[in-house]
Motif scaffolding. Structure first.
Motif, PDB file in Angstrom:
ATOM      1  N   ALA A 110       0.830  -1.201   0.000  1.00 35.73           N
ATOM      2  CA  ALA A 110       0.000   0.000   0.000  1.00 35.73           C
ATOM      3  C   ALA A 110       0.868   1.257   0.000  1.00 35.73           C
ATOM      4  O   ALA A 110       0.553   2.239  -0.687  1.00 35.73           O
ATOM      5  N   LEU A 111       1.967   1.232   0.747  1.00 33.30           N
ATOM      6  CA  LEU A 111       2.869   2.382   0.768  1.00 33.30           C
ATOM      7  C   LEU A 111       3.529   2.591  -0.597  1.00 33.30           C
ATOM      8  O   LEU A 111       3.631   3.723  -1.092  1.00 33.30           O
ATOM      9  N   LEU A 112       3.983   1.504  -1.221  1.00 34.25           N
ATOM     10  CA  LEU A 112       4.608   1.624  -2.532  1.00 34.25           C
ATOM     11  C   LEU A 112       3.610   2.102  -3.580  1.00 34.25           C
ATOM     12  O   LEU A 112       3.939   2.912  -4.460  1.00 34.25           O
ATOM     13  N   SER A 113       2.374   1.602  -3.485  1.00 31.51           N
ATOM     14  CA  SER A 113       1.349   2.022  -4.440  1.00 31.51           C
ATOM     15  C   SER A 113       0.966   3.478  -4.228  1.00 31.51           C
ATOM     16  O   SER A 113       0.756   4.226  -5.198  1.00 31.51           O
ATOM     17  N   ALA A 114       0.864   3.898  -2.958  1.00 36.10           N
ATOM     18  CA  ALA A 114       0.515   5.293  -2.669  1.00 36.10           C
ATOM     19  C   ALA A 114       1.586   6.244  -3.176  1.00 36.10           C
ATOM     20  O   ALA A 114       1.280   7.367  -3.608  1.00 36.10           O
ATOM     21  N   ALA A 115       2.844   5.819  -3.110  1.00 32.48           N
ATOM     22  CA  ALA A 115       3.940   6.640  -3.603  1.00 32.48           C
ATOM     23  C   ALA A 115       4.140   6.495  -5.108  1.00 32.48           C
ATOM     24  O   ALA A 115       5.091   7.063  -5.659  1.00 32.48           O
ATOM     25  N   LYS A 116       3.253   5.721  -5.757  1.00 31.05           N
ATOM     26  CA  LYS A 116       3.324   5.481  -7.199  1.00 31.05           C
ATOM     27  C   LYS A 116       4.657   4.856  -7.612  1.00 31.05           C
ATOM     28  O   LYS A 116       5.214   5.154  -8.668  1.00 31.05           O
ATOM     29  N   LEU A 117       5.175   3.997  -6.750  1.00 30.55           N
ATOM     30  CA  LEU A 117       6.398   3.270  -7.047  1.00 30.55           C
ATOM     31  C   LEU A 117       6.124   1.928  -7.706  1.00 30.55           C
ATOM     32  O   LEU A 117       7.023   1.311  -8.258  1.00 30.55           O
ATOM     33  N   MET A 118       4.892   1.448  -7.619  1.00 29.02           N
ATOM     34  CA  MET A 118       4.549   0.184  -8.253  1.00 29.02           C
ATOM     35  C   MET A 118       3.050   0.138  -8.499  1.00 29.02           C
ATOM     36  O   MET A 118       2.259   0.814  -7.825  1.00 29.02           O
ATOM     37  N   THR A 119       2.658  -0.651  -9.484  1.00 28.16           N
ATOM     38  CA  THR A 119       1.248  -0.847  -9.809  1.00 28.16           C
ATOM     39  C   THR A 119       1.010  -2.332  -9.994  1.00 28.16           C
ATOM     40  O   THR A 119       1.690  -2.984 -10.794  1.00 28.16           O
ATOM     41  N   LEU A 120       0.064  -2.878  -9.249  1.00 25.35           N
ATOM     42  CA  LEU A 120      -0.246  -4.302  -9.334  1.00 25.35           C
ATOM     43  C   LEU A 120      -1.411  -4.520 -10.296  1.00 25.35           C
ATOM     44  O   LEU A 120      -2.437  -3.858 -10.186  1.00 25.35           O
TER      45      LEU A 120
END
Length: 322
Positions: free
Chosen positions: A108-118
């Motif tokens: 969730a943190l990586l997605s919120a920072a737009k570092l990854m998209t699943l």
């Protein structure tokens, strides 16, 4: 005295009679007469009238049969608890197989920072392929099996193929930087590291000690998984040992939730590319070693390992292995 635990009301009422003379013996007799599906998960011969009591002065060679270790016992212990429910394997997504609260927060943190998209396929199962069988049916390799692979590839170690001394020293220096000054045993405890970190990122907890020749559990897990995969040449594509290793790590992480009684044991297994190469050699696969020292296999892209389990670095954009 260790008391049997169960969610069955009849067994719970029988436990209330324990310690009341004749009533205790009657309750034990009632337990032994129940069908196997309703037997308590913890059974001791000294409290079962149908078994011979264990003599505390028996010789060391007299070892009793181990208690049954099946998921059905957990269901009897915890009833219909969601943590021990057995969902339909055909409907499990990649996320349901490796999901945990700690990993969910990290993603969730990586997605919120737009570092990854699943992708959607991460949360939904679009494959008809079955899951790989549980590690409960694992067959251990012999050290001689590992030694044969090492004898065939003298430059093989647990991280893959290394042919130059400078690369060996560089890799050892990198490991020393990730170890810091912490005790590896402390890092492996759940207080310091979550299951997903230990299994998916074992390089952060690697001490550099030991060798491939003694990695029996890791090589055995690799063989257990790969022997359930089909080998077929895909058009213009093959999978490297490092890529396959990531899928096998996800499989290992899924086993922690499927068999929680073995969690502490499975957390100790470190999987690297060298273990995949040993497994492929043991199974007689065609191994292609390129000039870049990368090892590739003609693995079918439709096998359950590649379609049901996640390769987390596929979703890596920036900073996943921080």
């Amino acid at each position: 005295m260790t008391q049997p635990f169960t969610s069955d009301d009849r067994l719970s009422n029988a436990l209330l009679l324990s310690g009341q003379g004749k009533g205790a013996e009657d309750s034990v007799g009632q337990l032994s007469n129940l069908p196997d599906t309703e037997q308590p998960a913890i059974v001791h011969p000294n409290f079962d009238p149908n078994q011979t009591p264990i003599d505390p002065a028996r010789p060391l060679q007299d070892i009793p049969e181990p208690a049954r270790r099946t998921n059905s016992q957990l269901r009897r212990l915890y009833g219909k608890s969601v943590h021990f429910s057995q969902p339909n394997e055909h409907s499990l997504s990649k996320w349901r197989l490796i999901g945990s609260e700690a990993l969910a927060e990290h993603l969730a943190l990586l997605s919120a920072a737009k570092l990854m998209t699943l992708p959607d396929s991460f949360y939904h199962n679009y494959s008809d392929q079955p899951l790989s069988s549980s590690l409960e049916s694992l067959t251990l390799l012999d050290m001689a099996d590992i030694q044969r692979a090492i004898g065939h590839y003298p430059t093989l170690n647990r991280y893959g193929f290394v042919v130059s001394e400078s690369k060996v020293n560089a890799r050892a220096h990198k490991l020393q930087k990730t170890i810091y000054s912490h005790d590896p045993d402390e890092l492996l405890s759940s207080i310091y590291a979550d299951d997903w970190q230990v299994v998916l990122q074992p390089q952060q907890f690697e001490t550099g000690e030991g060798s491939l020749a003694t990695d029996i559990m890791a090589c055995s897990v690799a063989v257990h998984v790969l022997k359930q995969c089909q080998t077929r040449k895909s058009i213009n594509h093959s999978y490297s040992a490092a890529q396959i290793c990531e899928y096998v790590r996800s499989y290992l992480l899924s086993q922690l939730s499927i068999a929680p009684m073995h969690r502490n044991q499975y957390r100790q297994i470190r999987l690297f590319a060298g273990h995949i190469i040993v497994a492929a050699y043991h199974l007689g696969w065609s191994i292609q070693v390129g000039a870049d020292e990368e090892c590739h296999f003609n693995l079918s892209s439709r096998c359950g390992l590649l379609t049901r389990y996640a390769n987390m670095p596929d979703y890596h954009i920036n900073g996943w292995s921080s």
